[in-house]
Design a protein around this motif. Sequence first.
Motif, PDB file in Angstrom:
ATOM      1  N   LEU A 388       0.856  -1.186   0.000  1.00 31.06           N
ATOM      2  CA  LEU A 388       0.000   0.000   0.000  1.00 31.06           C
ATOM      3  C   LEU A 388       0.885   1.226   0.000  1.00 31.06           C
ATOM      4  O   LEU A 388       1.919   1.264   0.667  1.00 31.06           O
ATOM      5  CB  LEU A 388      -0.913   0.009   1.229  1.00 31.06           C
ATOM      6  N   ASP A 389       0.479   2.231  -0.742  1.00 29.49           N
ATOM      7  CA  ASP A 389       1.300   3.429  -0.880  1.00 29.49           C
ATOM      8  C   ASP A 389       0.369   4.638  -0.957  1.00 29.49           C
ATOM      9  O   ASP A 389      -0.832   4.508  -1.219  1.00 29.49           O
ATOM     10  CB  ASP A 389       2.175   3.340  -2.122  1.00 29.49           C
ATOM     11  N   ILE A 390       0.952   5.796  -0.735  1.00 28.92           N
ATOM     12  CA  ILE A 390       0.181   7.038  -0.846  1.00 28.92           C
ATOM     13  C   ILE A 390       0.373   7.616  -2.236  1.00 28.92           C
ATOM     14  O   ILE A 390       1.414   7.400  -2.884  1.00 28.92           O
ATOM     15  CB  ILE A 390       0.593   8.051   0.232  1.00 28.92           C
ATOM     16  N   ALA A 391      -0.629   8.327  -2.713  1.00 30.47           N
ATOM     17  CA  ALA A 391      -0.572   8.908  -4.055  1.00 30.47           C
ATOM     18  C   ALA A 391       0.392  10.087  -4.081  1.00 30.47           C
ATOM     19  O   ALA A 391       0.566  10.803  -3.094  1.00 30.47           O
ATOM     20  CB  ALA A 391      -1.963   9.349  -4.485  1.00 30.47           C
ATOM     21  N   VAL A 392       1.012  10.258  -5.244  1.00 29.32           N
ATOM     22  CA  VAL A 392       1.907  11.400  -5.440  1.00 29.32           C
ATOM     23  C   VAL A 392       1.061  12.667  -5.467  1.00 29.32           C
ATOM     24  O   VAL A 392       0.030  12.734  -6.146  1.00 29.32           O
ATOM     25  CB  VAL A 392       2.710  11.243  -6.743  1.00 29.32           C
ATOM     26  N   ALA A 393       1.482  13.685  -4.707  1.00 22.39           N
ATOM     27  CA  ALA A 393       0.701  14.920  -4.593  1.00 22.39           C
ATOM     28  C   ALA A 393       1.619  16.110  -4.713  1.00 22.39           C
ATOM     29  O   ALA A 393       2.790  16.060  -4.307  1.00 22.39           O
ATOM     30  CB  ALA A 393      -0.047  14.964  -3.266  1.00 22.39           C
ATOM     31  N   SER A 394       1.104  17.173  -5.285  1.00 17.63           N
ATOM     32  CA  SER A 394       1.856  18.427  -5.410  1.00 17.63           C
ATOM     33  C   SER A 394       0.883  19.584  -5.337  1.00 17.63           C
ATOM     34  O   SER A 394      -0.295  19.457  -5.714  1.00 17.63           O
ATOM     35  CB  SER A 394       2.630  18.473  -6.729  1.00 17.63           C
ATOM     36  N   ASP A 395       1.366  20.696  -4.861  1.00 20.84           N
ATOM     37  CA  ASP A 395       0.524  21.883  -4.772  1.00 20.84           C
ATOM     38  C   ASP A 395       0.149  22.389  -6.155  1.00 20.84           C
ATOM     39  O   ASP A 395       0.900  22.219  -7.128  1.00 20.84           O
ATOM     40  CB  ASP A 395       1.239  22.985  -3.990  1.00 20.84           C
ATOM     41  N   ALA A 396      -1.008  23.015  -6.223  1.00 21.45           N
ATOM     42  CA  ALA A 396      -1.542  23.619  -7.451  1.00 21.45           C
ATOM     43  C   ALA A 396      -1.873  22.571  -8.503  1.00 21.45           C
ATOM     44  O   ALA A 396      -2.024  22.911  -9.671  1.00 21.45           O
ATOM     45  CB  ALA A 396      -0.572  24.658  -8.012  1.00 21.45           C
ATOM     46  N   GLU A 397      -2.026  21.302  -8.104  1.00 18.80           N
ATOM     47  CA  GLU A 397      -2.461  20.293  -9.053  1.00 18.80           C
ATOM     48  C   GLU A 397      -3.969  20.344  -9.207  1.00 18.80           C
ATOM     49  O   GLU A 397      -4.689  20.902  -8.369  1.00 18.80           O
ATOM     50  CB  GLU A 397      -2.012  18.915  -8.590  1.00 18.80           C
ATOM     51  N   LEU A 398      -4.446  19.749 -10.285  1.00 20.01           N
ATOM     52  CA  LEU A 398      -5.881  19.719 -10.523  1.00 20.01           C
ATOM     53  C   LEU A 398      -6.548  18.788  -9.519  1.00 20.01           C
ATOM     54  O   LEU A 398      -6.094  17.662  -9.310  1.00 20.01           O
ATOM     55  CB  LEU A 398      -6.170  19.251 -11.947  1.00 20.01           C
ATOM     56  N   PHE A 399      -7.601  19.271  -8.892  1.00 19.76           N
ATOM     57  CA  PHE A 399      -8.270  18.488  -7.856  1.00 19.76           C
ATOM     58  C   PHE A 399      -8.926  17.253  -8.466  1.00 19.76           C
ATOM     59  O   PHE A 399      -9.670  17.338  -9.451  1.00 19.76           O
ATOM     60  CB  PHE A 399      -9.318  19.344  -7.147  1.00 19.76           C
ATOM     61  N   ASP A 400      -8.620  16.088  -7.888  1.00 21.61           N
ATOM     62  CA  ASP A 400      -9.167  14.810  -8.351  1.00 21.61           C
ATOM     63  C   ASP A 400     -10.175  14.328  -7.316  1.00 21.61           C
ATOM     64  O   ASP A 400      -9.811  13.949  -6.203  1.00 21.61           O
ATOM     65  CB  ASP A 400      -8.037  13.798  -8.531  1.00 21.61           C
ATOM     66  N   ASP A 401     -11.439  14.332  -7.701  1.00 25.14           N
ATOM     67  CA  ASP A 401     -12.498  13.955  -6.770  1.00 25.14           C
ATOM     68  C   ASP A 401     -12.463  12.465  -6.427  1.00 25.14           C
ATOM     69  O   ASP A 401     -12.989  12.056  -5.398  1.00 25.14           O
ATOM     70  CB  ASP A 401     -13.859  14.316  -7.370  1.00 25.14           C
ATOM     71  N   SER A 402     -11.834  11.649  -7.245  1.00 18.70           N
ATOM     72  CA  SER A 402     -11.755  10.225  -6.955  1.00 18.70           C
ATOM     73  C   SER A 402     -10.688   9.897  -5.929  1.00 18.70           C
ATOM     74  O   SER A 402     -10.693   8.806  -5.358  1.00 18.70           O
ATOM     75  CB  SER A 402     -11.476   9.447  -8.248  1.00 18.70           C
ATOM     76  N   LYS A 403      -9.750  10.825  -5.670  1.00 14.22           N
ATOM     77  CA  LYS A 403      -8.667  10.589  -4.724  1.00 14.22           C
ATOM     78  C   LYS A 403      -8.802  11.400  -3.449  1.00 14.22           C
ATOM     79  O   LYS A 403      -8.335  10.964  -2.395  1.00 14.22           O
ATOM     80  CB  LYS A 403      -7.318  10.907  -5.363  1.00 14.22           C
ATOM     81  N   TYR A 404      -9.402  12.575  -3.533  1.00  7.57           N
ATOM     82  CA  TYR A 404      -9.425  13.464  -2.382  1.00  7.57           C
ATOM     83  C   TYR A 404     -10.836  13.990  -2.164  1.00  7.57           C
ATOM     84  O   TYR A 404     -11.656  14.034  -3.099  1.00  7.57           O
ATOM     85  CB  TYR A 404      -8.467  14.654  -2.580  1.00  7.57           C
ATOM     86  N   ARG A 405     -11.074  14.368  -0.953  1.00  5.34           N
ATOM     87  CA  ARG A 405     -12.286  15.119  -0.617  1.00  5.34           C
ATOM     88  C   ARG A 405     -11.860  16.505  -0.135  1.00  5.34           C
ATOM     89  O   ARG A 405     -10.784  16.675   0.428  1.00  5.34           O
ATOM     90  CB  ARG A 405     -13.085  14.402   0.481  1.00  5.34           C
ATOM     91  N   ARG A 406     -12.721  17.459  -0.363  1.00  7.28           N
ATOM     92  CA  ARG A 406     -12.386  18.839  -0.003  1.00  7.28           C
ATOM     93  C   ARG A 406     -12.562  19.039   1.504  1.00  7.28           C
ATOM     94  O   ARG A 406     -13.462  18.480   2.117  1.00  7.28           O
ATOM     95  CB  ARG A 406     -13.269  19.834  -0.754  1.00  7.28           C
ATOM     96  N   SER A 407     -11.713  19.873   2.088  1.00  7.29           N
ATOM     97  CA  SER A 407     -11.840  20.218   3.500  1.00  7.29           C
ATOM     98  C   SER A 407     -13.020  21.160   3.697  1.00  7.29           C
ATOM     99  O   SER A 407     -13.548  21.745   2.743  1.00  7.29           O
ATOM    100  CB  SER A 407     -10.544  20.869   4.012  1.00  7.29           C
ATOM    101  N   TYR A 408     -13.427  21.303   4.937  1.00  6.60           N
ATOM    102  CA  TYR A 408     -14.620  22.110   5.231  1.00  6.60           C
ATOM    103  C   TYR A 408     -14.438  23.576   4.880  1.00  6.60           C
ATOM    104  O   TYR A 408     -15.406  24.280   4.583  1.00  6.60           O
ATOM    105  CB  TYR A 408     -14.976  21.974   6.716  1.00  6.60           C
TER     106      TYR A 408
END
Length: 497
Positions: A388-408
Motif C-alpha cells: 500500500l502506498d500514498i498517491a503522489v501529490a503536489s501543490d496547485a495540481e488539478l483536484f481529483d475527486d476520486s482521490k481526495y475530498r475537499r476540506s470544510y
Amino acid sequence: MAESLRRLVNIGTFSVLQEKLEKWLSDYYINSCDQNTARCCEIIELNAKVQGQLFKLLSLCAQEGGLYGGTNIIKSRLLPWLGQNFFTSGGALTADTSLSVLAEASAKERELNEMQTIYEKSLDELEVELRSTQAECQNLKDELQETKIELDRSLRSSTSDKMFTELEFNDLRRKLREAQEEISRLRIRCGLVDDYERKIQNLRDELYLSSSVKPRPVLDTSDDFISTYRYKPGLSSPLSIDDPVQRIRQQNYIARFNDMFAQDRLDAMDTLRRFSDDHENNQRIIFAAISEAFSAAKMEFRQFKMKTRANLAKTHYGPETLEEAVQDYINRNTDLVDVPGLVSDVIRALNRNPKIFLPPDTTYAIIQPFIREAVKLAWQMSSLAHPLDIAVASDAELFDDSKYRRSYDSEYTAPLVNHHIWPCLMQGIRVLVKGEAHTRRGASLSSPTRGRSPTRSLSPGLRSFSPARSRSVSPSRFARSRSPSPLRRSFSPRRVI
C-alpha cells in the motif's frame, strides 16, 4: 340669650330671605312693576323682623356685660350705621359697596360651609379607611403569629430531621467511597481483560495464519551468512492477493491509517498549535511528515528486501519460488526495522523542505510520536506482497475527486489544490482510502517564505553545506552516512536464519 339665638337659627330666616331674593331675581323680568314692588316690600318686612330680633339679641348681649357692656363696640360700629341709614360706614362706602360686601360675606360663608361639609365627609372616609386598615393590620398580625408558630414548628422538625440527614450523608459518603474503590478495582480488572482479549485475538490470528499457510524455515549455521528457507505449499502463495496474511494485515493497516487521520493527526496538530498559529502551515507539516515517512520507509524496505533476496538466493531450493520465500520471510520479520533511524531521516527531510517552517527555537522533533507511528505504518504497508502506498501529490495540481475530498474551509468551485491535508492511500492504481485537500482559487506553486532555525537546518555532519545545496542531497546519502543501527547490524554474515 343662647336660647333666643338658637331659636333664631332654627327658624332659618336668613335662608328664607335668600330664597325669596333668588326667586325675585328669576321672576324680575316677567313681573309687573306692582309685583316687583310688592316683592321688595315683603323682603323689607322680613328683613325688618330679622333686624328686630337681632337688636333684641344685641341688647341682651350688652346687658350680660353690665351697665356699660358693649358700649365701645356699639359706638364704633352700630351708631355710624344708624346715622347713615345703614348704607354708609364713616362716609367711605356707598350703598352698592355695602351690598357687595354683604354678598361676599355670604359667599364666603357658603364656601366655608361647603368646605366644612367636604372636610367632614373626608374625615368620615378616612375613618372608614382607618378602620379597614386596622382590620387588615390585625389580620396580618394574626397571619404573622400563625406563620411564626408554624416556623417554630418547622424549625423544631428540621432540627430533628437534620440529625437524621447528617447520618444519611455520612452513610452516602461511605457508600460513595466504597463504590469508587470498587470502580478502581473493576477498571484494573477491565484492563487485564482487555489485555487478555487482545492476546487471545492475536493467538487466533496466528492460528488462522498457521492453519492457512504453513511455511517452515530451515535453519543452518555456517561461517558465512547462509539462509535456507523451505516453503511447503499451502492453500495459497504468499504473493497472492487472496493470501490470508495479505488480506488480514491490509485490513488492519487501513484501519490504522484511518485512526492516524482521526486521532494521531489531531494530536500532532494540537502540539504544533502550541508553537505556531499558522493553521495552514501546520497542515502542510503533517502532510509533509507522513509523505517523508512513506518515502524513507519505502527506500529502507527496498534495501532490506534486496539484502534478504541476496542472502536467500545462495541456498534456496524447493517447490516455492525465490520471491515466495523472500515474501514469507518478510511476513515473519516485519519488526526488523530501524525506527529511530527512519525518524531521524524524516526530520532531516522536513528541515530541507522549503514549504514549511517553524519558529527558530523549535524543531520538528515536537511531533516525533506522530512521525514514529507514520514510519512504522509505512514500513508495514511496504512489507506486504501487494504493498500500500500514498498517491503522489503536489501543490496547485488539478483536484481529483476520486482521490481526495475537499476540506470544510475549501472553496468548492476552485479547480486547483492549494495544499494537501492527508494523503490518498492506494494499491497500484486502485484507491483504497480518499485523502483530504484544501482547494482555493489562485492556488500556485509558490511556496511560503520560512525562517530556517540554525538548530534544525542540517545535521551536525552537514552544517558546512549551504541551504541550497543541503536541499539537493538525497535521503539515500544520509542513510549511507548514518551509522548502522543494531537492527541493521542483524544482517551481519554470522546472522543465522
